[in-house]
Design a protein around this motif. Structure first.
Motif, short mmCIF file in Angstrom:
data_model
loop_
_atom_site.label_atom_id
_atom_site.label_comp_id
_atom_site.label_asym_id
_atom_site.label_seq_id
_atom_site.Cartn_x
_atom_site.Cartn_y
_atom_site.Cartn_z
N CYS A 104 0.83 -1.21 0.00
CA CYS A 104 0.00 0.00 0.00
C CYS A 104 0.86 1.26 0.00
N ALA A 105 2.00 1.20 0.70
CA ALA A 105 2.88 2.37 0.76
C ALA A 105 3.59 2.61 -0.56
N ARG A 106 3.87 1.55 -1.32
CA ARG A 106 4.65 1.71 -2.55
C ARG A 106 3.80 2.05 -3.77
N VAL A 107 2.61 1.52 -3.86
CA VAL A 107 1.80 1.68 -5.07
C VAL A 107 0.60 2.56 -4.74
N ALA A 108 0.54 3.74 -5.34
CA ALA A 108 -0.45 4.75 -4.96
C ALA A 108 -1.88 4.26 -5.13
N SER A 109 -2.13 3.41 -6.13
CA SER A 109 -3.50 2.98 -6.40
C SER A 109 -3.96 1.85 -5.49
N VAL A 110 -3.05 1.31 -4.69
CA VAL A 110 -3.38 0.16 -3.83
C VAL A 110 -3.69 0.64 -2.42
N GLU A 111 -4.96 0.49 -2.03
CA GLU A 111 -5.40 0.89 -0.70
C GLU A 111 -5.71 -0.31 0.20
N ARG A 112 -6.03 -1.44 -0.42
CA ARG A 112 -6.28 -2.68 0.31
C ARG A 112 -5.67 -3.83 -0.50
N VAL A 113 -5.27 -4.90 0.19
CA VAL A 113 -4.58 -6.03 -0.44
C VAL A 113 -5.23 -7.34 -0.03
N ARG A 114 -5.25 -8.29 -0.94
CA ARG A 114 -5.70 -9.66 -0.68
C ARG A 114 -4.64 -10.61 -1.21
N PHE A 115 -4.17 -11.54 -0.36
CA PHE A 115 -3.11 -12.45 -0.77
C PHE A 115 -3.66 -13.79 -1.26
N VAL A 116 -2.99 -14.35 -2.26
CA VAL A 116 -3.27 -15.68 -2.77
C VAL A 116 -1.93 -16.38 -2.98
N ASN A 117 -1.91 -17.47 -3.76
CA ASN A 117 -0.70 -18.28 -3.86
C ASN A 117 0.02 -18.22 -5.19
N SER A 118 -0.51 -17.50 -6.17
CA SER A 118 0.14 -17.42 -7.47
C SER A 118 -0.40 -16.24 -8.24
N GLY A 119 0.32 -15.88 -9.30
CA GLY A 119 -0.17 -14.83 -10.18
C GLY A 119 -1.45 -15.23 -10.88
N THR A 120 -1.56 -16.50 -11.25
CA THR A 120 -2.79 -16.99 -11.86
C THR A 120 -3.99 -16.74 -10.96
N GLU A 121 -3.85 -17.09 -9.67
CA GLU A 121 -4.94 -16.87 -8.73
C GLU A 121 -5.25 -15.38 -8.57
#
Length: 438
Positions: A104-121
């Motif tokens: 969130c601190a590095r990418v201005a457009s990112v205010e919330r994050v959701r984690f998964v296990n791969s780029g595909t997901e």
């Protein structure tokens, strides 16, 4: 195999053994080689040793994911410390908050994050989020761009001239046999770096369009950077029709401290991440605006897009990923960019010196070798013709024989642990490979 059979290497023996338990002896199509692949034994720094003890400089880096090379001491330490405490829990951990805050601190457009296990997901969840947020069924993607193995995302990934219409827009073509027609009907394929063509298609499908998925520098489409005006046009037309702009930065996040968005100056509504963000472990993430990411919020009951994932946000990945990202300060990206420029210029000089038509595309720590000198703008112009493809196979094999690993399509990804001597060794191997293919 009989007792009299003599195998040329341990890799060959492992390949034969693998065929008894894996389809074609293979788990990842991308690592298959004919007649057999080389099997890795260990990696350290920017080098990999195969099971026969041969060391090679790794310019593949597990398909761009290992930006700090192999077994970096800081990442090994972070992972081992967490493994001693536990590898995964049916509970959240502080580690996921730490890594989410960094994104969130590095990418201005990112205010919330959701984690998964791969780029595909991550891409799959982004498309589901766009549908849930907009209430619309269709997505648009660029012809020839790779976004993982979700069936909607891989439409028109490897079309050929037989699929290309002389007049009219790109067609939606299945990549995997058995892809339902309904999937193809819900994917609008747009041309890359063609503002008029892309905008007209997005407007035509606007009322049904949930999101527009784009990689700012798609490696399967030649690693040609998007024109800034193209991305700005996509941003504007998405606002016009009410669709979400989705950046796939699973690979391009390694271009700069704030990823491709920081370099191009265009903010997405949703962004997918992966690869370098895991510190060498499986990872994926989706980030974006608060209102869009609220489709995952469970605090008021079943969310619009429920999601679990047994190993999502596991603390080993989170801790190794945080360590990897903290090593990537502004200075690290400047140095990676200089290394990439040095190799790109060196490759083009060597191509000229050997009288071979070709070029090196890319930006920052990513580059791709093309054995053609025609202007490259998009997937169709970057797709190698038959003779070029055969020559590229020979070039990649000659490099492998000369001690350098790159991807079969000519893609190269550099790592922070490479030195000036390593770069010169790579250029020397490329010079020998070019001589070999004539």
């Amino acid at each position: 195999m009989t007792d009299a059979t003599v195998l040329s290497s341990r890799s060959e023996a492992l390949a034969r053994r693998a065929r008894g338990s894996l389809p074609g002896g293979n788990t990842r199509t991308t690592v298959y080689r004919d007649p057999y692949p080389l099997y890795a034994a260990r990696g350290e720094g920017c080098r990999v040793w195969d099971v026969d003890g041969v060391a090679r400089i790794d310019c593949n880096n597990n398909y761009t994911s290992l930006i700090h090379g192999h077994a970096h001491p800081a990442l090994v330490d972070a992972a081992c410390r967490q493994i001693a405490l536990g590898t995964a829990f049916g509970m959240p951990t502080e580690s996921e908050i730490d890594l989410a805050e960094l994104l969130c601190a590095r990418v201005a457009s990112v205010e919330r994050v959701r984690f998964v296990n791969s780029g595909t997901e991550a891409v799959m969840m982004a498309l589901k989020a766009a549908r849930a947020f907009t209430g619309r069924p269709k997505i648009a993607k660029c012809e020839g761009a790779y976004h993982g193995t979700y069936d909607y995302a891989e439409v028109s990934l490897d079309t050929g001239p037989a699929d290309w219409q002389v007049q009219g827009p790109p067609a939606s073509v299945a990549y995997a046999r058995g892809t339902p027609q309904g999937v193809l009907d819900d994917v609008v394929v747009i041309p890359f770096n063609d503002i008029d063509g892309a905008v007209s298609l997005i407007r035509a499908h606007g009322p049904a369009l949930a999101g527009v998925l784009v990689d700012p520098m798609p490696n399967r489409a030649g690693l040609v950077p998007a024109d800034p005006a193209y991305l700005q046009a996509l941003h504007a037309v998405c606002r016009e029709v009410g669709a979400l702009l989705i950046f796939d930065e699973v690979i391009s996040f390694r271009l700069g401290h704030a990823g491709a968005q920081g370099l191009w100056g265009v903010e997405a509504d949703l962004t997918t991440f992966g690869k370098i963000m895991g510190g060498g472990f499986p990872v994926g993430a989706l980030g974006g605006r608060v209102d869009v990411m609220a489709v995952f919020d469970p605090t008021s009951g079943k969310p619009a897009v429920p999601g679990g994932g047994t190993f999502s946000a596991n603390p080993v990945t989170m801790r190794a990923g945080l360590a990897a990202m903290e090593l990537l300060d502004e200075a690290a990206f400047v140095r990676l960019g200089h290394m990439g420029d040095h190799l790109r210029h060196g490759i083009e000089r060597l191509l000229h010196d050997h009288g071979i038509r070709g070029c090196a595309t890319g930006r920052g720590s990513l580059l791709q070798v093309h054995l053609s000198d025609r202007p490259l703008r998009d997937y169709r112009s970057a797709r190698p013709e038959a003779a070029e493809a055969r020559r590229l196979v020979a070039f990649v094999q000659a490099l492998l024989d000369g001690g350098v690993i790159i991807s079969t399509n000519g893609l190269m990804a550099l790592s922070t642990v490479m030195t000036g001597d390593d770069l010169e060794a790579v250029l020397a191997a490329i010079a020998a490979a070019l001589s070999a293919i004539g």
